[in-house]
Design a protein around this motif. Structure first.
Motif, mmCIF file in Angstrom:
data_model
loop_
_atom_site.group_PDB
_atom_site.id
_atom_site.type_symbol
_atom_site.label_atom_id
_atom_site.label_comp_id
_atom_site.label_asym_id
_atom_site.label_seq_id
_atom_site.Cartn_x
_atom_site.Cartn_y
_atom_site.Cartn_z
ATOM 1 N N ARG A 239 69.050 58.404 45.021
ATOM 2 C CA ARG A 239 68.819 57.075 44.632
ATOM 3 C C ARG A 239 67.499 56.709 44.081
ATOM 4 N NH1 ARG A 239 68.231 54.382 50.165
ATOM 5 N NH2 ARG A 239 66.196 54.196 49.650
ATOM 6 N N ASP A 241 64.641 54.482 43.350
ATOM 7 C CA ASP A 241 64.167 53.431 44.118
ATOM 8 C C ASP A 241 62.862 52.723 43.003
ATOM 9 O OD1 ASP A 241 65.450 53.637 46.690
ATOM 10 O OD2 ASP A 241 63.883 54.378 47.707
ATOM 11 N N TYR A 250 61.265 41.054 41.092
ATOM 12 C CA TYR A 250 62.235 41.646 42.087
ATOM 13 C C TYR A 250 63.569 40.769 42.083
ATOM 14 C CZ TYR A 250 64.106 42.538 46.757
ATOM 15 O OH TYR A 250 65.076 42.791 47.728
ATOM 16 N N ALA A 254 67.260 42.016 41.136
ATOM 17 C CA ALA A 254 68.359 42.061 42.130
ATOM 18 C C ALA A 254 69.439 41.347 41.640
ATOM 19 C CB ALA A 254 67.620 41.315 43.331
ATOM 20 N N LEU A 257 71.675 43.473 39.019
ATOM 21 C CA LEU A 257 71.863 44.744 39.639
ATOM 22 C C LEU A 257 73.042 44.534 40.732
ATOM 23 C CD1 LEU A 257 68.794 47.138 39.951
ATOM 24 C CD2 LEU A 257 70.422 47.286 38.412
ATOM 25 N N ARG A 260 75.392 46.927 41.798
ATOM 26 C CA ARG A 260 75.122 48.435 41.808
ATOM 27 C C ARG A 260 74.127 48.730 42.734
ATOM 28 N NH1 ARG A 260 73.383 48.850 35.653
ATOM 29 N NH2 ARG A 260 72.836 50.793 36.368
ATOM 30 N N LEU A 261 73.571 47.833 43.557
ATOM 31 C CA LEU A 261 72.439 48.015 44.501
ATOM 32 C C LEU A 261 72.910 48.829 45.606
ATOM 33 C CD1 LEU A 261 70.251 44.787 44.401
ATOM 34 C CD2 LEU A 261 69.813 46.814 43.785
ATOM 35 N N HIS A 263 70.221 49.640 47.979
ATOM 36 C CA HIS A 263 69.186 49.351 48.988
ATOM 37 C C HIS A 263 68.217 48.302 48.353
ATOM 38 C CE1 HIS A 263 66.496 50.582 52.086
ATOM 39 N NE2 HIS A 263 65.285 50.597 51.100
ATOM 40 N N LYS A 264 67.951 47.325 49.436
ATOM 41 C CA LYS A 264 67.091 46.406 49.213
ATOM 42 C C LYS A 264 66.195 46.300 50.233
ATOM 43 C CE LYS A 264 68.731 42.591 47.824
ATOM 44 N NZ LYS A 264 69.688 41.229 47.733
ATOM 45 N N LEU A 271 64.179 48.095 45.361
ATOM 46 C CA LEU A 271 65.518 47.920 44.935
ATOM 47 C C LEU A 271 65.974 49.688 44.760
ATOM 48 C CD1 LEU A 271 65.629 44.786 42.399
ATOM 49 C CD2 LEU A 271 66.545 45.030 44.814
ATOM 50 N N VAL A 273 69.080 52.103 43.308
ATOM 51 C CA VAL A 273 70.201 52.374 42.453
ATOM 52 C C VAL A 273 70.751 53.666 42.658
ATOM 53 C CG1 VAL A 273 70.157 50.147 40.902
ATOM 54 C CG2 VAL A 273 69.186 52.405 40.281
#
Length: 316
Positions: A239, A241, A250, A254, A257, A260-261, A263-264, A271, A273
């Motif tokens: 991932r 980050d 941000y 966000a 994406l 495709r995210l 993690h947030k 973020l 991807v």
């Protein structure tokens, strides 16, 4: 000459098919299937109320399923309960020990109840005290033990009878990091000796380190199953980050994406991807997402963990 072929199920220490259990109108398990190979560590993960403890209780013959079948060590958990109980050890979330006795006295008592002679009981107690790093405390009353020492002694007590299958229900909950590592070493020693371990845990690092196979439960069902490495690949092996330069950057990133995210973390302006981890792919992503090199303040590669799998699959 007649050749005796092993039964297909001989490889499995635990088999469950279609297990279901409800308490009143509340369904706890729904058509659960499970197979655990002999001599392996199998971890059950899931949010509170997912059905982990109920599964263990059924397999340990403490609760009858409403539907389905299960066998442990080759014995049916309903029709052969006594045989199952002779083949297993169950350690719950709380230590069940006599606090007025010493550690050695507790183990000797357990061994005597298992039918060992006095000499054999003493020998078995000393072996287990050494395995769980409790030899120096063997003459102290259990009331003086720390939480980690009690947990180790509790598991040692369950091993007096040399079980084929050991159930550990959240064995390291509340333990300090040193005690947890001691427990991990003990679990490793069990499987090295051919014992099968099924554990439930809230520590995903623990499952990642110990388990050969992992099942993720949610709503009483197995929603994913595989080795830790296989489960991580379902999220992304790596991932990327991205720490954004500010709240506006941000929010804008966000939105771009959205699908495709992985993690947030708004409080960290971070973020995540998916990437294959190669330098070429990382460069391409950065050029695509921040061509002006003004929105991304810094980046880091993150290897997928079971935390990522857990959060993705259970939508938490």
């Amino acid at each position: 000459m007649t050749v005796t072929r092993p039964r297909p199920e001989a490889d499995w220490a635990i088999e469950a098919r279609g297990l279901s259990k409800a308490y009143g109108s509340v369904s706890v398990l729904e058509n659960l299937d499970l197979r655990v190979r002999r001599g392996s560590v199998y971890a059950l993960l899931g949010p509170n109320g997912a059905g982990k403890t109920t599964t263990v209780r059924i397999l340990a013959t403490l609760t009858r399923p409403d539907a389905g079948q299960a066998s442990v060590a080759g014995h049916d958990v309903v029709t052969e309960r006594s045989r199952v109980r002779r083949a297993i050890s169950l350690t719950g979330q709380y230590a069940a020990l006599d606090e007025d006795q010493t550690g050695r006295e507790n183990l000797r008592m357990m061994a005597a109840l298992r039918g060992h002679s006095r000499r054999a009981a003493a020998r078995r107690a000393d072996q287990l005290l050494e395995r769980f790093a409790l030899t120096e405390a063997r003459g102290r009353r259990v009331a003086t033990y720390s939480g980690g020492m009690r947990r180790r002694l509790d598991i040692a007590a369950g091993l007096v009878g040399d079980p084929e299958v050991v159930f550990l229900d959240e064995p390291t909950t509340g333990l300090d990091p040193r005690s947890r590592r001691t427990m991990w070493k003990a679990v490793g020693a069990l499987t090295a000796a051919g014992v099968t371990v099924l554990l439930t845990t809230q520590y995903l690092e623990e499952a990642d380190r110990l388990a050969d196979r992992v099942a993720v439960l949610d709503g009483g069902r197995v929603i994913a199953e595989g080795s830790p490495a296989e489960l991580k690949k379902t999220v992304a092996a790596q991932r990327l980050d991205l720490t954004m330069a500010g709240h506006e950057a941000y929010e804008a990133m966000a939105a771009r994406l959205a699908g495709r995210l992985l993690h947030k973390a708004p409080e960290e302006l971070l973020l995540g991807v998916a990437t294959d981890g190669s330098a070429a792919h990382v460069r391409a992503l950065l050029d695509e997402l921040d061509p002006a090199r003004a929105e991304v303040e810094r980046f880091a590669l993150h290897t997928a963990t079971l935390d990522d799998v857990f959060l993705e699959l259970t939508h938490e």
